[in-house]
Enzyme design. Sequence first.
Site, mmCIF file in Angstrom:
data_model
loop_
_atom_site.group_PDB
_atom_site.id
_atom_site.type_symbol
_atom_site.label_atom_id
_atom_site.label_comp_id
_atom_site.label_asym_id
_atom_site.label_seq_id
_atom_site.Cartn_x
_atom_site.Cartn_y
_atom_site.Cartn_z
ATOM 1 C CE LYS A 55 -4.446 -1.273 0.198
ATOM 2 N NZ LYS A 55 -5.488 -0.757 -0.709
ATOM 3 C CB SER A 306 -0.711 -8.149 -1.417
ATOM 4 O OG SER A 306 -1.734 -8.774 -0.650
#
Length: 407
Positions: A55, A306
Site C-alpha cells: 500500500k 501483498s
Amino acid sequence: MKKYKALFEKILDAREVLRGIKHVTRLDHSTTFSRMSGGNVYLKLENLQKTGSFKVRGAAYAMSQLKEAEKKAGVIAASAGNHAQGVAYAATRLGIESTIVMPVFSPVAKIQATQGYGANVILHGTTFDDALAHALKTSKDTGVTFLHPFNDENVIAGQGTIGLEILDELPDVDNVAVPLGGGGLASGISVAINYQKPEVNVYGVEAASAASMKASLEQGKPVKVEGMSTVCDGIAVKMPGKLTFRIVKDLLTDVVTVEELEVTRTLFHLLERAKLVVEPAGCVGLSAYEHGVIDIKNKNAVALLSGGNIDMSFLSRVVGKELFRLGRSVRVKGTILDRVGSMNQVLEIVAASRVSVVEIDQDRFDPDIAPNMAELRMVLEVPDESAVRRMLSMFNEAGLRFELYED
C-alpha cells in the site's frame, strides 16, 4: 492497450518517484510451492515491504502528485489496516500531515502502528463504511485532501510498479496471481505487464465469501455485495471502483476465488516451509496455485504476497487448527483411579511414546463417573501416527482405557 498508455507512463514515473521511499522487494523461487502446484512458482514478497504491505507504493505516489496547496492542507484516509499504515508512513516521509479514520473496533496493534508512523488517528463508527463516510465529510468540511485506497489513477500507478519489477526480474513469466479487493493493485499490475508483454496471464484472486469484483463482472457493472464474512479482511471490499472495474474487465485474464480453509492452509505452509509471515488476504493468489484453482503446470508463475500484517492471536489459531488437521496434535481422553500416582502412570506412558503434553485437564466431579474415578483429557503434540498407536496400546496394556476424541 493504447487507451492505457497515459496510465502506463504514470507507472514508469512512479518507479522513479518512489526510489528511496519503498523497497524493491525480491522475487523468491519456492521449491515447496512449485512441487505442490506442478509449476515453477516465484513469490513476490510485498509482505516484506515498508509498513508490511504494498500500500505504501500507491499512497506515496499519489501524495507526490498533489499540488502544493493540497499538500499543505494535509491528507485524510479511511482504513482499518494496510492503507492506513501506508498513508501514514508515506505522508511522514513526504512531510505531509495525515489523518486516518479507523473503525472503533480496529485491532490495537494496527492503531498503534498507524500512530507510530506519524498519523493522527480518529476512531469513528463500527465499520469501514462508517469510517469512510466520516473521512469524506471531514474532507468536504475542512478542505483536507481525501486519498482513496484504490479508485485513483495515481494510487493505481504506484501499485503498478510491482508489475515492472516482476518483468525486470523474471522476463519469461507466464502467469501472475494478484490479490483482488477494490482492484487498485490488480489494475496497476495488469497495465504494467500487459503494456509490455500482453501474452502474460494476469489473474485476480478474491475470497469466495467476499467476491465483489467477480459479481460485478458477471453483472457487467460495479455492484455492491453485502454480508461479507471472511478471514481475508484486507480484500473484503463491498464494491469495486468504476475505474478499477473497467481496467480489470479489459485486462485481467480472469477473476477466480478461493475458499477460507484453502487460504489458511496456504498461510500455514508459508509459515512452516517458506518461513514467511503473510496475512490471509496477502496469500490468496498463491492459494489459487496451491489448490489448483489456476493451472500452472510447467509454467513460470508469480504469486504476489501483498501483505504480512496479521494479528498474532489469529495466527496462533491458524497454526493450532492446522496441527490438528494434519494429525500432529490430537485429543485423548480416558478414566483413571482418583488416587496418588495415577496421573504419574499416565504421564510416564505419554513420555515413553515420544509424545508431548500441551494441555491436561482432570475432572473429578462428573456425576456419570464413579466417585473413585476421574476423567482425564489431554491435548498432545505427536511426532507421527505410529506414536499415537503406540501410546494407546501402552495404555491398554496398563489397564487404562483411553481414546482419541474430537472437541
